[in-house]
Design a protein around this motif. Structure first.
Motif, PDB file in Angstrom:
ATOM      1  N   VAL A  80      -7.334   2.238  -8.090  1.00 36.64           N
ATOM      2  CA  VAL A  80      -8.132   1.190  -7.456  1.00 36.64           C
ATOM      3  C   VAL A  80      -9.328   1.833  -6.762  1.00 36.64           C
ATOM      4  O   VAL A  80     -10.470   1.359  -6.891  1.00 36.64           O
ATOM      5  CB  VAL A  80      -7.289   0.390  -6.438  1.00 36.64           C
ATOM      6  N   GLU A  81      -9.083   2.909  -6.027  1.00 33.00           N
ATOM      7  CA  GLU A  81     -10.169   3.606  -5.331  1.00 33.00           C
ATOM      8  C   GLU A  81     -11.224   4.093  -6.319  1.00 33.00           C
ATOM      9  O   GLU A  81     -12.433   3.895  -6.113  1.00 33.00           O
ATOM     10  CB  GLU A  81      -9.608   4.797  -4.552  1.00 33.00           C
ATOM     11  N   ALA A  82     -10.787   4.748  -7.386  1.00 33.57           N
ATOM     12  CA  ALA A  82     -11.719   5.295  -8.364  1.00 33.57           C
ATOM     13  C   ALA A  82     -12.491   4.193  -9.080  1.00 33.57           C
ATOM     14  O   ALA A  82     -13.698   4.326  -9.339  1.00 33.57           O
ATOM     15  CB  ALA A  82     -10.965   6.155  -9.382  1.00 33.57           C
ATOM     16  N   SER A  83     -11.812   3.085  -9.385  1.00 34.06           N
ATOM     17  CA  SER A  83     -12.475   1.969 -10.061  1.00 34.06           C
ATOM     18  C   SER A  83     -13.545   1.354  -9.165  1.00 34.06           C
ATOM     19  O   SER A  83     -14.645   1.015  -9.637  1.00 34.06           O
ATOM     20  CB  SER A  83     -11.450   0.906 -10.458  1.00 34.06           C
ATOM     21  N   PHE A  84     -13.238   1.232  -7.879  1.00 35.73           N
ATOM     22  CA  PHE A  84     -14.244   0.644  -6.995  1.00 35.73           C
ATOM     23  C   PHE A  84     -15.439   1.571  -6.818  1.00 35.73           C
ATOM     24  O   PHE A  84     -16.583   1.101  -6.701  1.00 35.73           O
ATOM     25  CB  PHE A  84     -13.649   0.285  -5.632  1.00 35.73           C
ATOM     26  N   ARG A  85     -15.216   2.870  -6.823  1.00 35.14           N
ATOM     27  CA  ARG A  85     -16.361   3.797  -6.753  1.00 35.14           C
ATOM     28  C   ARG A  85     -17.294   3.565  -7.937  1.00 35.14           C
ATOM     29  O   ARG A  85     -18.524   3.576  -7.781  1.00 35.14           O
ATOM     30  CB  ARG A  85     -15.872   5.251  -6.728  1.00 35.14           C
ATOM     31  N   ARG A  86     -16.726   3.359  -9.125  1.00 37.23           N
ATOM     32  CA  ARG A  86     -17.545   3.087 -10.319  1.00 37.23           C
ATOM     33  C   ARG A  86     -18.276   1.764 -10.160  1.00 37.23           C
ATOM     34  O   ARG A  86     -19.449   1.625 -10.519  1.00 37.23           O
ATOM     35  CB  ARG A  86     -16.651   3.067 -11.562  1.00 37.23           C
ATOM     36  N   ILE A  87     -17.573   0.747  -9.651  1.00 35.18           N
ATOM     37  CA  ILE A  87     -18.196  -0.563  -9.452  1.00 35.18           C
ATOM     38  C   ILE A  87     -19.359  -0.462  -8.480  1.00 35.18           C
ATOM     39  O   ILE A  87     -20.448  -1.021  -8.717  1.00 35.18           O
ATOM     40  CB  ILE A  87     -17.140  -1.571  -8.939  1.00 35.18           C
ATOM     41  N   MET A 130     -14.771  -3.697  -1.141  1.00 32.77           N
ATOM     42  CA  MET A 130     -13.355  -3.615  -1.508  1.00 32.77           C
ATOM     43  C   MET A 130     -12.512  -4.226  -0.399  1.00 32.77           C
ATOM     44  O   MET A 130     -12.618  -3.853   0.766  1.00 32.77           O
ATOM     45  CB  MET A 130     -12.958  -2.149  -1.733  1.00 32.77           C
ATOM     46  N   ILE A 131     -11.623  -5.169  -0.775  1.00 30.18           N
ATOM     47  CA  ILE A 131     -10.750  -5.848   0.169  1.00 30.18           C
ATOM     48  C   ILE A 131      -9.303  -5.490  -0.171  1.00 30.18           C
ATOM     49  O   ILE A 131      -8.854  -5.706  -1.304  1.00 30.18           O
ATOM     50  CB  ILE A 131     -10.924  -7.386   0.101  1.00 30.18           C
ATOM     51  N   TRP A 132      -8.572  -4.961   0.809  1.00 27.43           N
ATOM     52  CA  TRP A 132      -7.171  -4.594   0.631  1.00 27.43           C
ATOM     53  C   TRP A 132      -6.306  -5.560   1.440  1.00 27.43           C
ATOM     54  O   TRP A 132      -6.478  -5.691   2.654  1.00 27.43           O
ATOM     55  CB  TRP A 132      -6.899  -3.174   1.113  1.00 27.43           C
ATOM     56  N   VAL A 133      -5.357  -6.218   0.791  1.00 29.29           N
ATOM     57  CA  VAL A 133      -4.417  -7.103   1.478  1.00 29.29           C
ATOM     58  C   VAL A 133      -3.009  -6.539   1.285  1.00 29.29           C
ATOM     59  O   VAL A 133      -2.560  -6.371   0.150  1.00 29.29           O
ATOM     60  CB  VAL A 133      -4.500  -8.545   0.933  1.00 29.29           C
ATOM     61  N   GLY A 134      -2.362  -6.246   2.384  1.00 28.72           N
ATOM     62  CA  GLY A 134      -1.026  -5.665   2.321  1.00 28.72           C
ATOM     63  C   GLY A 134      -0.892  -4.541   3.318  1.00 28.72           C
ATOM     64  O   GLY A 134      -1.852  -4.176   4.011  1.00 28.72           O
ATOM     65  N   ASP A 135       0.289  -3.979   3.372  1.00 30.05           N
ATOM     66  CA  ASP A 135       0.556  -2.882   4.296  1.00 30.05           C
ATOM     67  C   ASP A 135       1.508  -1.919   3.628  1.00 30.05           C
ATOM     68  O   ASP A 135       2.073  -2.218   2.579  1.00 30.05           O
ATOM     69  CB  ASP A 135       1.151  -3.420   5.601  1.00 30.05           C
ATOM     70  N   LEU A 156       0.869  -1.165   0.000  1.00 35.66           N
ATOM     71  CA  LEU A 156       0.000   0.000   0.000  1.00 35.66           C
ATOM     72  C   LEU A 156       0.908   1.217   0.000  1.00 35.66           C
ATOM     73  O   LEU A 156       1.230   1.796   1.046  1.00 35.66           O
ATOM     74  CB  LEU A 156      -0.925  -0.027   1.220  1.00 35.66           C
ATOM     75  N   ALA A 157       1.337   1.591  -1.189  1.00 37.61           N
ATOM     76  CA  ALA A 157       2.351   2.627  -1.348  1.00 37.61           C
ATOM     77  C   ALA A 157       2.052   3.450  -2.590  1.00 37.61           C
ATOM     78  O   ALA A 157       1.390   2.977  -3.526  1.00 37.61           O
ATOM     79  CB  ALA A 157       3.740   1.989  -1.453  1.00 37.61           C
ATOM     80  N   PRO A 158       2.531   4.703  -2.642  1.00 35.17           N
ATOM     81  CA  PRO A 158       2.182   5.604  -3.747  1.00 35.17           C
ATOM     82  C   PRO A 158       2.506   5.069  -5.125  1.00 35.17           C
ATOM     83  O   PRO A 158       1.756   5.300  -6.079  1.00 35.17           O
ATOM     84  CB  PRO A 158       3.008   6.862  -3.433  1.00 35.17           C
ATOM     85  N   GLU A 159       3.631   4.359  -5.276  1.00 33.30           N
ATOM     86  CA  GLU A 159       4.038   3.913  -6.605  1.00 33.30           C
ATOM     87  C   GLU A 159       3.151   2.831  -7.187  1.00 33.30           C
ATOM     88  O   GLU A 159       3.294   2.472  -8.360  1.00 33.30           O
ATOM     89  CB  GLU A 159       5.497   3.422  -6.577  1.00 33.30           C
ATOM     90  N   LYS A 160       2.196   2.298  -6.413  1.00 36.34           N
ATOM     91  CA  LYS A 160       1.315   1.238  -6.895  1.00 36.34           C
ATOM     92  C   LYS A 160       0.054   1.778  -7.579  1.00 36.34           C
ATOM     93  O   LYS A 160      -0.809   0.999  -7.989  1.00 36.34           O
ATOM     94  CB  LYS A 160       0.920   0.317  -5.738  1.00 36.34           C
ATOM     95  N   ASN A 161      -0.076   3.090  -7.684  1.00 38.08           N
ATOM     96  CA  ASN A 161      -1.210   3.684  -8.406  1.00 38.08           C
ATOM     97  C   ASN A 161      -2.548   3.328  -7.745  1.00 38.08           C
ATOM     98  O   ASN A 161      -3.535   3.007  -8.421  1.00 38.08           O
ATOM     99  CB  ASN A 161      -1.200   3.234  -9.874  1.00 38.08           C
ATOM    100  N   ALA A 213      -2.815   4.156   6.152  1.00 37.98           N
ATOM    101  CA  ALA A 213      -3.549   5.038   7.065  1.00 37.98           C
ATOM    102  C   ALA A 213      -4.494   5.949   6.291  1.00 37.98           C
ATOM    103  O   ALA A 213      -5.649   6.139   6.680  1.00 37.98           O
ATOM    104  CB  ALA A 213      -2.575   5.850   7.900  1.00 37.98           C
ATOM    105  N   ARG A 214      -4.019   6.521   5.185  1.00 42.59           N
ATOM    106  CA  ARG A 214      -4.881   7.396   4.376  1.00 42.59           C
ATOM    107  C   ARG A 214      -6.048   6.624   3.791  1.00 42.59           C
ATOM    108  O   ARG A 214      -7.195   7.095   3.826  1.00 42.59           O
ATOM    109  CB  ARG A 214      -4.062   8.033   3.246  1.00 42.59           C
ATOM    110  N   LEU A 215      -5.767   5.446   3.252  1.00 39.65           N
ATOM    111  CA  LEU A 215      -6.833   4.647   2.650  1.00 39.65           C
ATOM    112  C   LEU A 215      -7.899   4.279   3.684  1.00 39.65           C
ATOM    113  O   LEU A 215      -9.105   4.392   3.425  1.00 39.65           O
ATOM    114  CB  LEU A 215      -6.246   3.375   2.040  1.00 39.65           C
ATOM    115  N   ALA A 216      -7.462   3.853   4.849  1.00 41.43           N
ATOM    116  CA  ALA A 216      -8.420   3.460   5.889  1.00 41.43           C
ATOM    117  C   ALA A 216      -9.236   4.649   6.376  1.00 41.43           C
ATOM    118  O   ALA A 216     -10.432   4.527   6.657  1.00 41.43           O
ATOM    119  CB  ALA A 216      -7.677   2.801   7.048  1.00 41.43           C
ATOM    120  N   ARG A 217      -8.592   5.793   6.442  1.00 43.42           N
ATOM    121  CA  ARG A 217      -9.302   7.002   6.877  1.00 43.42           C
ATOM    122  C   ARG A 217     -10.346   7.426   5.849  1.00 43.42           C
ATOM    123  O   ARG A 217     -11.460   7.820   6.207  1.00 43.42           O
ATOM    124  CB  ARG A 217      -8.282   8.128   7.089  1.00 43.42           C
TER     125      ARG A 217
END
Length: 404
Positions: free
Chosen positions: A243-250, A259-264, A234-239, A269-273
């Protein structure tokens, strides 16, 4: 003449006969790496597979790596060096230079070859030490560090980082890369001695059979509801914004989806917030990780900084339809529309449209997921280890030939 004189140093318990009838003695190999299991990333996983596979083939493999914990005790075949935290990557550490120590070590127990996995300070010092002693050296190109720079606010340094990587790999006898496309790209930048050594996948571990209804229930999902999955750092270089925008469309068309996020990583912190309704599973390992893949229904992976992307192949082995850009493993393994869906790199709108379409079509997801699983079944690690060994022997042979 005594038969043992003919055999010399060959150990009959581990020596192998080639197709041409030639006996090959086991190798003594040192792997130098900044990352190592149990750290959770694609490079560490690959390192673990290479070590295990080479030892299974009868080779002696020693490891030089950073100390992962302050009080860590090295195993008999390990050399641990000092380490510092890696900026932006909590939990990962880079090794300090150790050229003098490695020269002493390798003078005492000279390996047949040194394979340097990562290009950090430890890797550079290992390269210098090996070169000083005339040892064959191979390197692995696992990470596009130059691409990462713009995601951490230092984009102006990208040419410097790229030049640093090129200089490093030009000094190796061979550079091992996971795809032909990457080999072609690096060759254009003057890196010679490139050898394609792919990646495998454990299709017994990563399998649709590991789908777990109780895990899905813990995610808050009924059997018929859609689980959309991302696995990775879960880092900036992973774009991850895509993923967030695509799930909003879905979610507009499939409101019950989750939406299920696996990783750290630093973006968690930003994503969870921002997404309290998403499920954050943290880092997962082994059979637990495999169950998370198999219990989902759709895999989104929009990264453009991968040299390979092990998670893509793990998702395919788990029977998941993958939406990804046509780069790295996705470009190599996915026949778009048959066993996954790939899009022109960087086209965010088409990526979102494709994710939305696939989320809305149960039959298409099932068909593509089944084809994905079948298409990666031949990717056994045994073949990859064989290619790795062949690349090392080739580098050793070239170095021996240059001396004679």
């Amino acid at each position: 003449m005594d038969f043992s004189d003919i055999l010399g140093e060959i150990d009959l318990r581990t020596a192998r006969i080639t197709e041409g009838g030639r006996m090959e003695k086991p190798l003594a190999i040192t792997l130098v790496t900044e990352t190592h299991p149990p750290e959770l990333n694609g490079v560490a996983m690959t390192v673990g597979r290479l070590i295990h596979g080479m030892r299974e083939r009868g080779h002696r493999v020693s490891v030089v790596r950073p100390r992962q914990q302050a009080n860590e005790t090295p195993l008999a075949d390990e050399t641990l060096v000092g380490a510092l935290p890696m900026p932006g990557y909590p939990g990962l550490r880079f090794g300090m230079p150790a050229a003098a120590r490695l020269r002493r070590l390798w003078r005492t127990a000279r390996p047949d070859a040194v394979h340097i996995v990562t290009e950090g300070p430890l890797g550079w010092s290992a390269l210098k030490a090996a070169r000083r002693l005339g040892l064959p050296v191979t390197s692995g190109y696992h990470t596009n560090f130059d691409h990462y720079s713009r995601h951490y606010g230092i984009g102006m340094l990208r040419p410097v980082v790229a030049g640093w990587l090129r200089h490093f790999h030009r000094r190796a006898d061979a550079t091992l890369v996971p795809t032909p496309a990457l080999a072609a790209n690096l060759a254009e930048h003057g890196i010679l001695g490139l050898r394609v050594v792919g990646r495998g996948v454990d299709t017994r571990l990563f399998s649709p059979l590991r789908r777990d209804r109780s895990l899905r229930a813990a995610w808050g999902l009924a059997p018929e509801q859609l689980a959309v999955l991302y696995v990775g750092r879960l880092a900036p270089e992973k774009n991850l914004g895509l993923v967030e925008a695509s799930f909003r469309r879905i979610a507009r068309h499939v409101p019950s989806a989750r939406m299920i996020w696996v990783g750290d990583g630093p973006a968690r912190a930003r994503l969870a917030r921002n997404h309290p309704d998403h499920h954050f599973a943290g880092a997962r390992y082994g059979a637990d990780l495999a169950a998370h893949y198999a219990s989902a229904d759709l895999f989104l992976f929009p990264s453009l900084t991968e040299t390979y992307g092990n998670v893509t192949v793990e998702a395919m082995a788990s029977g998941l339809p993958v939406v990804a850009y046509a780069s790295a493993a996705a470009a190599l393994l996915i026949d778009s529309g048959r066993n996954g869906l790939t899009l022109p790199p960087g086209d965010a709108e088409v990526f979102m449209q494709t994710a939305e379409m696939l989320a809305s079509d149960d039959e298409l997801r099932t068909r593509i997921g089944g084809a994905a699983r079948n298409s990666v079944l031949p990717l056994a690690w045994d073949a990859v280890i064989g290619d790795f060994e062949a690349a090392l022997r080739e580098a050793i042979g070239r170095r021996s030939g240059a001396k004679s």
